[in-house]
Enzyme design. Structure first.
Site, short mmCIF file in Angstrom:
data_model
loop_
_atom_site.label_atom_id
_atom_site.label_comp_id
_atom_site.label_asym_id
_atom_site.label_seq_id
_atom_site.Cartn_x
_atom_site.Cartn_y
_atom_site.Cartn_z
CE LYS A 125 -2.28 -0.87 3.97
NZ LYS A 125 -1.54 -2.34 4.01
NE ARG A 158 -4.86 -0.27 10.14
CZ ARG A 158 -4.62 -0.04 9.48
NH1 ARG A 158 -4.23 1.28 9.05
NH2 ARG A 158 -2.42 -0.50 9.98
NE ARG A 190 6.85 -2.91 6.69
CZ ARG A 190 5.88 -2.96 6.24
NH1 ARG A 190 5.35 -2.43 5.77
NH2 ARG A 190 4.86 -2.32 7.40
NE ARG A 234 6.13 -0.10 10.04
CZ ARG A 234 4.75 0.11 9.59
NH1 ARG A 234 4.38 0.66 8.74
NH2 ARG A 234 3.73 -0.04 10.31
NE ARG A 242 1.74 -3.63 11.31
CZ ARG A 242 3.12 -4.61 11.12
NH1 ARG A 242 3.57 -4.77 11.50
NH2 ARG A 242 2.83 -3.59 9.94
P1 ADP Z 1 0.55 -1.46 9.08
O1 ADP Z 1 -0.88 -1.10 7.32
O2 ADP Z 1 1.85 -2.63 8.41
O3 ADP Z 1 0.04 -1.77 9.82
P2 ADP Z 1 0.28 1.20 8.97
O4 ADP Z 1 1.93 2.07 8.73
O5 ADP Z 1 -1.00 1.72 8.47
O6 ADP Z 1 0.84 -0.18 9.14
O7 ADP Z 1 0.05 1.73 10.28
C1 ADP Z 1 0.29 1.54 12.10
C2 ADP Z 1 -0.16 1.24 13.12
O8 ADP Z 1 -0.48 2.44 13.03
C3 ADP Z 1 -1.25 0.94 13.14
O9 ADP Z 1 -0.38 -1.20 13.26
C4 ADP Z 1 -2.07 1.40 13.77
O10 ADP Z 1 -1.51 0.68 15.23
C5 ADP Z 1 -1.71 2.41 13.62
N1 ADP Z 1 -3.20 3.06 12.33
C6 ADP Z 1 -3.28 3.64 11.39
N2 ADP Z 1 -4.46 3.52 10.98
C7 ADP Z 1 -4.84 3.43 12.09
C8 ADP Z 1 -6.57 3.63 11.77
N3 ADP Z 1 -7.43 3.90 10.94
N4 ADP Z 1 -7.33 2.92 12.87
C9 ADP Z 1 -6.53 2.40 14.28
N5 ADP Z 1 -4.95 2.63 14.11
C10 ADP Z 1 -4.46 2.82 12.88
#
Ligand code: ADP
Length: 220
Positions: A17, A93, A130, A162, A173
């Site tokens: 993504k 999400r 990654r 990360r 996750r």
């Molecule tokens: P990934 O999709 O690999 O988990 P992201 O960079 O999109 O990585 O998000 C990292 C973290 O940030 C998530 O695991 C969550 O804890 C938090 N996060 C990001 N976007 C949201 C969201 N829309 N709702 C809840 N938590 C979020």
């Protein structure tokens, strides 16, 4: 006419993504709005939001809906930078977030929601390798590293693993994705907004597929 799109990108962690959203945002000349990047910046800067989110994130959990909805509402409405559109990455999400987004965008609804589809076995392997720039969030991997050591090609930042790319947090996750986020695929399909795009192949191949799917929807 290639300018402008209002879209959401769904897909498992590691589906690509982040990489694809950067390419799409450049193509359509709109901001890439990544809630993960916004939260990581808040953690780095030690803001109130960052302090609330840090532990939840490193543990692989989801930040509460009300907090996330507030952040996105402010970003989409705030400063006029989204007049032409946006590529939204990492939000919504949960169904609660999707309902709130429909409200927030009711005056100018989404053009399309893409599900970037990559099987769980493949994303597990990608996530283990990654690496990301801790400054500009550019993506690399052990098989596609930056040119000079672990220094970001774009901005000179440190390229690191990360904190939430540990096996336990990855497992958590992906489980949260299946239970909270995957239901959005059917939710958006029912609303006639969904395009499923195969995320396997080179980044350029996937971008081409995305552009055809998105262009078929824009302005329609
Ligand atoms: P990934 O999709 O690999 O988990 P992201 O960079 O999109 O990585 O998000 C990292 C973290 O940030 C998530 O695991 C969550 O804890 C938090 N996060 C990001 N976007 C949201 C969201 N829309 N709702 C809840 N938590 C979020």
């Amino acid at each position: 006419m290639t300018l402008g799109v209002r879209m959401v990108m769904l897909g498992r962690q590691g589906a690509g993504k982040g990489t694809q959203c950067v390419r799409l945002s450049r193509h359509y000349v709109v901001p890439h709005i990544s809630t993960g990047d916004m939260l990581r910046a808040a953690v780095r800067e030690g803001t109130e939001l960052g302090l609330k989110a840090a532990e939840i994130m490193s543990d692989g959990g989801l930040v509460p809906d009300d907090l996330m909805i507030g952040i996105v509402e402010e970003r989409l409405g705030g400063n006029g930078t989204t007049a032409r559109g946006y590529v939204l990455d990492g939000f919504p999400r949960t169904v609660g977030q999707a309902e709130a987004l429909a409200e927030i965008t009711s005056a100018r609804p989404l053009d399309v929601v893409v599900d970037l589809d990559v099987a769980k076995a493949v994303v597990l392997e990608r996530l283990a390798g990654r690496r990301v720039c801790d400054d500009c969030a550019a993506n690399y991997s052990v098989v596609a590293p930056p040119k000079y050591g672990w220094v970001c090609d774009n901005c000179g930042g440190d390229v690191v693993q990360r904190e939430d790319d540990t096996p336990a947090a990855i497992e958590k996750r992906l489980a949260a994705y299946e239970s909270e986020t995957a239901p959005l695929i059917a939710w958006y399909e029912q609303r006639g907004l969904l395009e499923v795009v195969d995320g396997l192949g080179t980044a350029a191949e996937v971008t081409d597929r995305l552009l055809s799917a998105i262009d078929a929807r824009r302005g329609s």
